[in-house]
Design a protein around this motif. Structure first.
Motif, PDB file in Angstrom:
ATOM      1  N   ASP A  51       0.830  -1.206   0.000  1.00  0.00           N
ATOM      2  CA  ASP A  51       0.000   0.000   0.000  1.00  0.00           C
ATOM      3  C   ASP A  51       0.861   1.252   0.000  1.00  0.00           C
ATOM      4  O   ASP A  51       0.651   2.166  -0.794  1.00  0.00           O
ATOM      5  N   ALA A  52       1.835   1.272   0.920  1.00  0.00           N
ATOM      6  CA  ALA A  52       2.686   2.454   1.040  1.00  0.00           C
ATOM      7  C   ALA A  52       3.481   2.672  -0.239  1.00  0.00           C
ATOM      8  O   ALA A  52       3.615   3.792  -0.727  1.00  0.00           O
ATOM      9  N   GLY A  53       3.977   1.576  -0.774  1.00  0.00           N
ATOM     10  CA  GLY A  53       4.757   1.684  -2.010  1.00  0.00           C
ATOM     11  C   GLY A  53       3.910   2.245  -3.148  1.00  0.00           C
ATOM     12  O   GLY A  53       4.374   3.086  -3.919  1.00  0.00           O
ATOM     13  N   LYS A  54       2.659   1.805  -3.166  1.00  0.00           N
ATOM     14  CA  LYS A  54       1.757   2.267  -4.225  1.00  0.00           C
ATOM     15  C   LYS A  54       1.500   3.776  -4.080  1.00  0.00           C
ATOM     16  O   LYS A  54       1.527   4.522  -5.061  1.00  0.00           O
ATOM     17  N   ARG A  59       2.114   9.210  -5.899  1.00  0.00           N
ATOM     18  CA  ARG A  59       2.381  10.608  -5.562  1.00  0.00           C
ATOM     19  C   ARG A  59       3.768  11.037  -6.011  1.00  0.00           C
ATOM     20  O   ARG A  59       4.212  12.143  -5.704  1.00  0.00           O
ATOM     21  N   ASN A  60       4.462  10.166  -6.673  1.00  0.00           N
ATOM     22  CA  ASN A  60       5.781  10.482  -7.207  1.00  0.00           C
ATOM     23  C   ASN A  60       6.753  10.894  -6.102  1.00  0.00           C
ATOM     24  O   ASN A  60       7.423  11.917  -6.196  1.00  0.00           O
ATOM     25  N   LEU A  61       6.797  10.112  -5.049  1.00  0.00           N
ATOM     26  CA  LEU A  61       7.675  10.415  -3.920  1.00  0.00           C
ATOM     27  C   LEU A  61       8.923   9.548  -3.987  1.00  0.00           C
ATOM     28  O   LEU A  61       8.838   8.337  -4.189  1.00  0.00           O
ATOM     29  N   THR A  62      10.059  10.178  -3.784  1.00  0.00           N
ATOM     30  CA  THR A  62      11.311   9.431  -3.735  1.00  0.00           C
ATOM     31  C   THR A  62      11.450   8.811  -2.341  1.00  0.00           C
ATOM     32  O   THR A  62      10.778   9.243  -1.396  1.00  0.00           O
TER      33      THR A  62
END
Lengths: 678, 230
Positions: A51-54, A59-62
């Motif tokens: 979930d977090a990875g998705k 959200r395009n977060l590094t």
């Protein structure tokens, strides 16, 4: 067994009692299963799940962003570890912000009316505080707050009081952190403007207000051509009475200074206890006049390579003032410049031109002056300063006769950091942090000397520069200007935000950027941007949250926050009344969810009305407002508070007053009428 | 003390009175018998004494607690009822109760609260007195104390019923909240509040006193009955 009726009776009794006991215990036993909500199950985060990875991907977060988010995110109900008190700039207020979440907790009304807190919107007591600070007869409704200073004990924040200066009108405010309300505002009787307020001495004996633009003392006129003769600089030492929670004006004093433009100050501590340091610019004594073909100020004040660091022996100055070697203007004492020189209270040391901050290291051994127009920070040694003074080793004297120490005698080191160094803070790892305005960066550099053992880097060396966005002014590290810096977080206070936030028109918010400084060496991480859309903050201080011990509600019903004591006109339920004496009508009212008592206040046009309202609530957050339209009145009555309004009923009508703080399900119904008969 | 009562009996002037007194007070324990089986005679004394002590101690502890839970009170609201007073969030609960037209808590059980300390002291003294009475009158003296916990709960429930069913019809929420009977123990609901009522340490002590009386009277019967029948 049952040998006779008496015995049977006894058995019956015993059985009844036992049954009672057993039954009762069973009942009570059941009741003890009162539902206590189990704490939420703690799942150990070992790796970010699908979930977090998705979410991160969407959200395009590094990974770097995710770590920053994890360091700042506060689940609902979780409280911050630190609290930042930031100047609200020309809003005239103080901002209270939780760190690391960067949530705005409160805007404390200080120099500007603040209706939510009933600050200067009709409350007699708050109006009195504001009016006491009017620098002239004119009602002043704003301020330019610059430097907040938390009260200190032994050079560490004690969480009791907060001071802040108003640059525009040379004023100082005292905020009591029991209720986060402003208690006192003083206008400086001598100065027109002051930049260097507020800085406190290690036990808050004095609150230091450094000057800014030189003017004739006492706010008078003198022709600008007489600048050198008639204009003066100033530093003011306000005596704080901690018991009363007020500045004692009569025990305060100032020092007359040459008409250089004094700037920020800092109080010495430990090694340098008893001393105060202020820097200055415009030692050129330029007077501007671009329209007269004279060099504009910006050029005129920047001609010389060196300006003067002011080194003030406050301990001795206090003795000199106490000995009566003072003059007074507008009833306020100051030590004349020549007295300061004769009594050896004042020394100058050259400092790279147009400096900004002068910041004392945690142990008080060094002073760090940021050059602004010089790429270095200059570190002065207190031991060397004391030594030079003892030896009376002077380069020369300034035009007014103030002894000028030799730069090389007192300088410890100069560290090249970059362009536009302004302000410096410290952490617990032996590092210093300096903002670089022109580079738009925060520099971390290593301290030497006593701090060398705290880190494994070479001494007095730039370690890294972290870009910030943009044009950074002050910075605040957690307790970073005390004897016990806390480290961990630093906030860069950026003047420009340009592209960091949604465009909200041509006036852009300022940007507070949270930086993680807990790792050593060159590792700094930018965590979070917080827009400030109320003014341009200058300095801030960050205190450990557990040092603050604020009230949840006022200590008792009928409390006067401005005296921090029982209010003389407090009312309890059942004692509400309206009394008339001639054309003076006095009202004693209570407020409780969800009604005012009385609800009809009948007066006549032309009456003078004195109206006390007591919020008799004890529940946390059960604040009532009191809004009276057409009379420009709004009060904030916090649980237990009594407040007074006073006005001439010069307009007749049926005025509906109401509770302006949504207090309960029947909040809208919490209203009444002030009936003013023609 | 026991010796003194015996002496008083011996020197009582009027034989009829003396006989009545003896019938109430019951037989004394011969010295040799007491030496032979001390536990048999001390046990009822200790238990009844403990019961009296428990009752006296209970005066200083809360008997009952009401907790109200609602979203806007994350810590809940708590009222602790002692025999003679209520503490805790009484003001806040009163403030809330006015919406439904419930009377102020302070108006409840005023007579009981004003008498309770004296009353409980007296019934505790009666239990203590029962120690010296070696007939069934000991049970009669202990009876008020033994029944006290039940009486407390019954009285409290009656007051709760009275309060819950005599709501001011002109109160703001009188249409929304109909009269109700808050339970003296266990969970109840009113508006957004869930309430939990439970007995507290003082009540537990009173209950312990009841138990001690029950057991004590049994041993009392076992110890003194044979002496009376001798």
């Amino acid at each position: 067994m049952m040998r006779n009726p008496t015995a049977a009776c006894r058995w019956f009794l015993a059985i009844v009692s036992l049954a009672l006991m057993v039954g009762g215990t069973a009942v009570t036993g059941c009741q003890q299963q009162e539902k206590v909500e189990a704490p939420a199950q703690v799942h150990t985060v070992t790796g970010l799940g699908d979930d977090a990875g998705k979410v991160a991907q969407e959200r395009n977060l590094t990974p770097h962003d995710v770590v920053a988010a994890l360091k700042t995110y506060m689940p609902s109900g979780r409280l911050d570890d630190y609290v930042m008190f930031a100047s609200g700039g020309h809003s005239g207020q103080v901002l209270v912000i939780g760190v690391p979440s960067m949530r705005l907790l409160k805007v404390i009304g200080v120099f500007t009316p603040e209706p939510w807190q009933g600050w200067g919107t009709g409350s007699v007591a708050t109006e009195a505080v504001l009016r006491a600070g009017d620098p002239s007869g004119r009602k002043t409704s704003w301020g330019d707050t610059h430097h907040p200073a938390l009260s200190e004990t032994d050079g560490a924040y004690d969480g009791q009081f907060l001071f802040i200066g108003d640059k525009a009108n040379s004023r100082l405010a005292v905020i009591d952190l029991r209720d986060f309300e402003t208690k006192q505002i003083l206008a400086n009787p001598l100065a027109m403007s002051s930049h260097g307020a507020a800085f406190v001495t290690p036990n808050t004996d004095y609150v230091v207000e450094g000057g800014q633009y030189a003017t004739p003392l006492g706010v008078r006129y003198a022709p600008i051509e007489d600048y050198q003769k008639s204009y003066r600089g100033l530093v003011t030492f306000w005596k704080f009475d901690r018991q009363k929670g007020r500045i004692d004006r009569d025990k305060s004093f100032a020092m007359e200074l040459p008409p250089y433009w004094q700037d920020l100050c800092d109080a010495g501590k430990l090694e340098s206890d008893g001393w105060v340091f202020c820097n200055s610019f415009n030692t050129e004594m330029a007077t501007g006049g671009i329209e007269k073909n004279q060099p504009p100020f910006e050029a005129g004040v920047s001609q010389r390579d060196m300006d003067y660091l002011h080194i003030i022996n406050l301990k001795r100055a206090a003795e000199v003032a106490a000995a009566g070697k003072v003059e007074t203007v507008n009833g306020f004492r100051y030590i004349p410049l020549q007295t300061s020189i004769a009594e050896q209270l004042l020394y100058f040391a050259p400092e790279p031109k147009s400096p900004h901050g002068v910041d004392v290291t945690p142990g008080g051994e060094y002073l760090v002056v940021a050059g602004k127009l010089d790429p270095h920070v200059t570190v002065y040694s207190m031991a060397k300063i004391k030594d030079a003074i003892a030896k009376q080793s002077f380069e020369k004297k300034d035009p007014y006769g103030v002894p000028l120490l030799k730069f090389d005698d007192v300088k410890e080191v100069q560290v090249e950091l970059g362009l536009g160094p302004l302000h410096t803070q410290f952490d617990a790892q032996g590092y210093a942090y300096t903002t670089l305005f022109l580079d738009s960066a925060v520099a971390r550099w290593s301290l030497g000397g006593a701090y060398q053992s705290k880190h494994s880097d070479p001494p007095w060396k730039l370690l890294t520069k972290l870009p910030v966005h943009y044009n950074v002014g002050h910075l605040a590290a957690a307790e970073g200007d005390t004897t016990t810096p806390n480290g961990k977080y630093l906030v860069a206070m950026d003047k420009w935000s340009i592209d960091r936030f949604q465009n909200v028109g041509p006036l852009l918010p300022q940007n507070f950027q949270l930086i993680d400084i807990s790792q050593p060496g060159d590792r700094l991480q930018l965590l979070y941007d917080m827009p400030i859309g109320i003014g341009e903050p200058h300095y801030a201080q960050i205190v450990k949250a557990d040092k603050l011990h604020s009230w949840e509600a006022y200590p008792e019903v009928g409390w006067d926050p401005h005296q921090q004591a029982k209010h003389a006109s407090a009312t309890v339920i059942g004692k509400e009344r309206v009394e008339r004496k001639g054309n003076r009508v006095e009202v004693w009212m209570t407020a409780v969810r969800s009604h005012f008592t009385p609800e009809h206040v009948e007066i006549r046009k032309g009456d003078h009305v004195v109206w006390h309202i007591t919020n008799v609530e004890r529940a946390r957050d059960a604040t009532h407002g009191f809004a009276l339209p057409y009379y420009n009145i709004n009060l904030s009555l916090e649980p237990g508070e009594t407040d007074t309004i006073e006005f001439d009923a010069d307009r007749d009508g049926a005025f509906s007053f109401y509770c302006s703080e949504f207090c309960s399900a029947l909040h809208l119904e919490m209203a009444g009428y002030m009936l003013v008969k023609p | 003390m026991k010796a003194r009562i015996r002496t008083a009996l011996q020197y009582a002037e009027r034989p009829a009175l003396r006989a009545t007194a003896r019938a109430v007070v019951g037989p004394r324990v011969p010295a040799h018998e007491l030496r032979r089986r001390p536990l048999r005679y001390w046990l009822p004394t200790l238990l009844l004494g403990a019961a009296a002590a428990c009752l006296v101690a209970s005066i200083f502890l809360p008997y009952w607690k009401l907790t109200l839970h609602a979203p806007q009170y994350p810590k809940g609201l708590h009222v602790h009822a002692y025999l003679d007073r209520m503490t805790g969030d009484v003001a806040e609960i009163d403030a809330l109760n006015h919406y439904i037209g419930m009377r102020r808590l302070d108006e409840a059980a005023r007579l009981e609260r004003s008498l309770s300390i004296i009353a409980v002291s007296v019934i505790a003294l009666l239990v203590a007195a029962a120690v010296f009475i070696h007939t069934r009158f000991a049970a009669y003296l202990s009876l008020p104390a033994a029944l006290f916990p039940a009486a407390f709960l019954v009285d409290l429930q009656l007051w709760l019923r009275h309060f819950g069913t005599h709501l001011d019809p002109r109160a703001p929420l009188s249409q929304a909240i109909k009269p109700f009977v808050p339970p003296v123990l266990g969970q109840g609901f009113v508006g957004q509040f869930s309430t939990v009522a439970r007995v507290e340490a003082g009540f537990h002590l009173a209950l312990a006193a009841t138990a001690a009386i029950a057991v004590g009277l049994y041993f009392h019967w076992r110890a003194y009955r044979p002496l009376a029948e001798r």
